[in-house]
Every structure is written in structure tokens, then in C-alpha cells.
Write a protein that holds these residues in place. Sequence first.
Motif, PDB file in Angstrom:
ATOM      1  N   PRO A 153       0.139  -7.619   5.270  1.00 35.99           N
ATOM      2  CA  PRO A 153      -1.067  -8.191   5.887  1.00 35.99           C
ATOM      3  C   PRO A 153      -2.332  -7.967   5.088  1.00 35.99           C
ATOM      4  N   ARG A 154      -2.327  -6.974   4.169  1.00 34.44           N
ATOM      5  CA  ARG A 154      -3.534  -6.750   3.376  1.00 34.44           C
ATOM      6  C   ARG A 154      -3.568  -7.612   2.116  1.00 34.44           C
ATOM      7  N   ILE A 186      -8.024  -4.831  -0.698  1.00 36.16           N
ATOM      8  CA  ILE A 186      -8.039  -3.608  -1.509  1.00 36.16           C
ATOM      9  C   ILE A 186      -9.258  -2.753  -1.197  1.00 36.16           C
ATOM     10  N   LYS A 187     -10.319  -3.393  -0.629  1.00 32.93           N
ATOM     11  CA  LYS A 187     -11.513  -2.617  -0.284  1.00 32.93           C
ATOM     12  C   LYS A 187     -11.306  -1.802   0.978  1.00 32.93           C
ATOM     13  N   LEU A 231       1.832  -6.245  -9.802  1.00 27.86           N
ATOM     14  CA  LEU A 231       3.188  -5.690  -9.932  1.00 27.86           C
ATOM     15  C   LEU A 231       3.151  -4.172 -10.039  1.00 27.86           C
ATOM     16  N   ASN A 232       2.192  -3.661 -10.806  1.00 30.12           N
ATOM     17  CA  ASN A 232       2.075  -2.197 -10.919  1.00 30.12           C
ATOM     18  C   ASN A 232       1.747  -1.580  -9.561  1.00 30.12           C
ATOM     19  N   ASN A 233       0.871  -2.232  -8.807  1.00 33.88           N
ATOM     20  CA  ASN A 233       0.538  -1.716  -7.470  1.00 33.88           C
ATOM     21  C   ASN A 233       1.756  -1.723  -6.565  1.00 33.88           C
ATOM     22  N   LYS A 234       2.547  -2.787  -6.677  1.00 30.09           N
ATOM     23  CA  LYS A 234       3.749  -2.854  -5.840  1.00 30.09           C
ATOM     24  C   LYS A 234       4.753  -1.767  -6.222  1.00 30.09           C
TER      25      LYS A 234
END
Length: 414
Positions: free
Chosen positions: A385-386, A411-412, A262-265
Amino acid sequence: MQAEDACPGGAAPAQAGGGPAPAPSPPAIMHYSEHEAALLAEKLKDDSKFSEAITVLLSWIERGEVNRRSANQFYSMVQSANSHVRRLMNEKATHEQEMEEAKENFKNALTGILTQFEQIVAVFNASTRQKAWDHFSKAQRKNIDIWRKHSEELRNAQSEQLMGIRREEEMEMSDDENCDSPTKKMRVDESALAAQAYALKEENDSLRWQLDAYRNEVELLKQEEEQLFRTEENLTKDQQLQFLQQTMQGMQQQLLTIQEELNNKKSELEQAKEEQSHTQALLKVLQEQLKGTKELVETNGHSHEDSNEINVLTVALVNQDRENNIEKRSQGLKSEKEALLIGIISTFLHVHPFGANIEYLWSYMQQLDSKISANEIEMLLMRLPRMFKQEFTGVGATLEKRWKLCAFEGIKTT
């Protein structure tokens, strides 16, 4: 030698004594053991194997296999034999009921047949009246008369059979009424009470004998049972505590993962807003530059081709920047609801490592939001897509599309 030569065809001589061949001996009864007794107890409960099992039980009892150690097992098997009596009586009652129903169906069918015979005879009787009889030829009258007599004979036979059935029913009802007389009823009650008293006495003796056996066994097993109970109780509590701890750790890890996603979003959403503002500012600057370039061209008298070249370059830059912003915007989140959906879907697919088709995922999400559609979920997955990837499994008619969580790999690459 002469007796052998007298035997035609070289047939083998009969056995000594001239008697028939002995019947094959019955199969041997297995020896008693606790394992065989347990198997026999199960066979006694099976209707198809009861006859074979009751023979073995009788042989064991007659051999003297009953002792203090085996008494409980034998009592249980004898009890199963007694339970089979109830099954037999129930089976007999079922067959009697089926027989009564068949009798009733036959009587009803016979009544219907007799009714139709009466109607046919009535037709023949009406045909022999002068009003219709005079119009038939001699041969027709002869046939009608033969048919009428034959139908009357068959009708009388069916009527006699039906009356016989009714007389039997009346006699049975009369016998039932006689059985209900006070004297006979008293004798029946006395016999039933005597049988019940005998059965209670037998059961009381059996219970007393079984109680003595239990007392002897309890003293031997008491300490072992107490120790085993303590060990199992402690082991069960430790297992339950360990299971609860593992469950809580798994839930905490999932919550941390969802919170991180959620934080990443949220960060991606803020970044998308900043890029949109940047693009709008860039477009405004480019528009001002284009306007200034046009004025400069008109003032300095540059050729029309130079002006077109600047315009094409400017428009290409604006279009490229606009396309980049559209692509980034399409992969971002539009609302807090989408962030919640992404978190829930990620959790669901995380516990399904082999993926799930869109129908399975939609049926799960509908339990949380009944208004959401399968198309809305699929469009959301395609925009990321990631985080999510689509794979095809199966061949031909079994071909299936499944969505999988790929955020840990994606994420890599960012």
C-alpha cells in the motif's frame, strides 16, 4: 394618362420594347494571384467543382495572365484539366458497363418469364384435350379457352421481344467483326498514331518551355537554397542529437529508479526473514517460560486463577507478535520474480501519472509473461500500500478503479 388607366388592376407597365426581362449576369471572375491559382488547382482536382474551375482557368488564359513567372502554375492546371479527361472516360466506361449488365439482367429475366409462360400455355393445352375437357362445364370451358388465348398472345409478345434483343446482339457482333477488318483497322491505327504524334509534339513543346522557365528560376534561387539547406541540415542534426540525449537521460534515470527499488525490496525481504526468525525464537522462549511457570505453580501451590492469568497473558503476547509478523510478511516479497514484477509495474505506472486500470496493466504485463493473471497482479499491488494506491474515477456507469504509483510519497511516511 389614358394608357395608364387602361392597365387593369394598376399593374406596372412592361419594360420598354416589350421584350422579356434580361437574364442575370454571370458571377464575376476573380482576378489572378498565386494564392487564387493554388486554390483553383485544388478545385480542378475535385469533380464537383471542376466545371466552375475550368471556366475561371479559361478566363485567365484569355485575359493574358500567362507569363514566364506564372507559366508553371498554368501548366499544372492545364495538366489537371487533361487528367479530368481520363476521369470522364473512366466514368463513361463504368456507365457503359452498368448498361450492359442491366441489358443482360433484363434478357435473363425475360427468358425466365417466357419459360413460365410456356409452362402456363402447356397447362391450358393439356386442359383442352378430350381426356380432361369433357369433365369441365360449358362455362368453365369458355373461361379456360379465353385464358389460353390471352396467355398465348402474351407469350408470343415476350418471345418476339426476346428475339429482337438477340438480333440486336448479333448485329452488334457483326459490326465488331467488320471493324476488325484489315483496311479499317489500318485506318484506325493511322489515326491513333497521328493523334499520339500530335500529343507528343505538344508535350515536347510544353516541356521545352517549362525547362527554360526552370533555368531562369534556378539561377535566382540557387544560393538561397544552398544556404537554407545547410541551416536546416545543421538544425535537424542538433535536434536529433538533443532528443537522443534526453531519451538516454530518461532511460538512465528509470534504470536507477528501478535498481533502487529492487535494492529496497531486497532489504525488506531480508528484514522480513529476520523478523520471522525472531518471532520463532520468541515463541520458543515463551513456550519454555510457560512450561517453567506451570511447573513453578505446581511446586509452589499457586491458585488455578494465577495460572490461567499467566497463560492468557502469554498467549496474547504470542498472538500479537504472530499477527505483526503475518502483516509484515504479507507486505514483503516472496521471490525474485515478484521484485522484477514490482520494478516493471513501477516503471509502467511512473509514465502513467493518471493511473491505469488492472485490465490495461494486465494486457501490458502479458506481453512479458503470458502466464501471469490479472488477479495475481492485483494481489501483489494490494500487498504494497505504500508503493501503490487504488483510486476511483468517474460516476455511475463510468466508475473505474485505477492504480497509481505512490512510492515517492510513501517513502516519506516510513
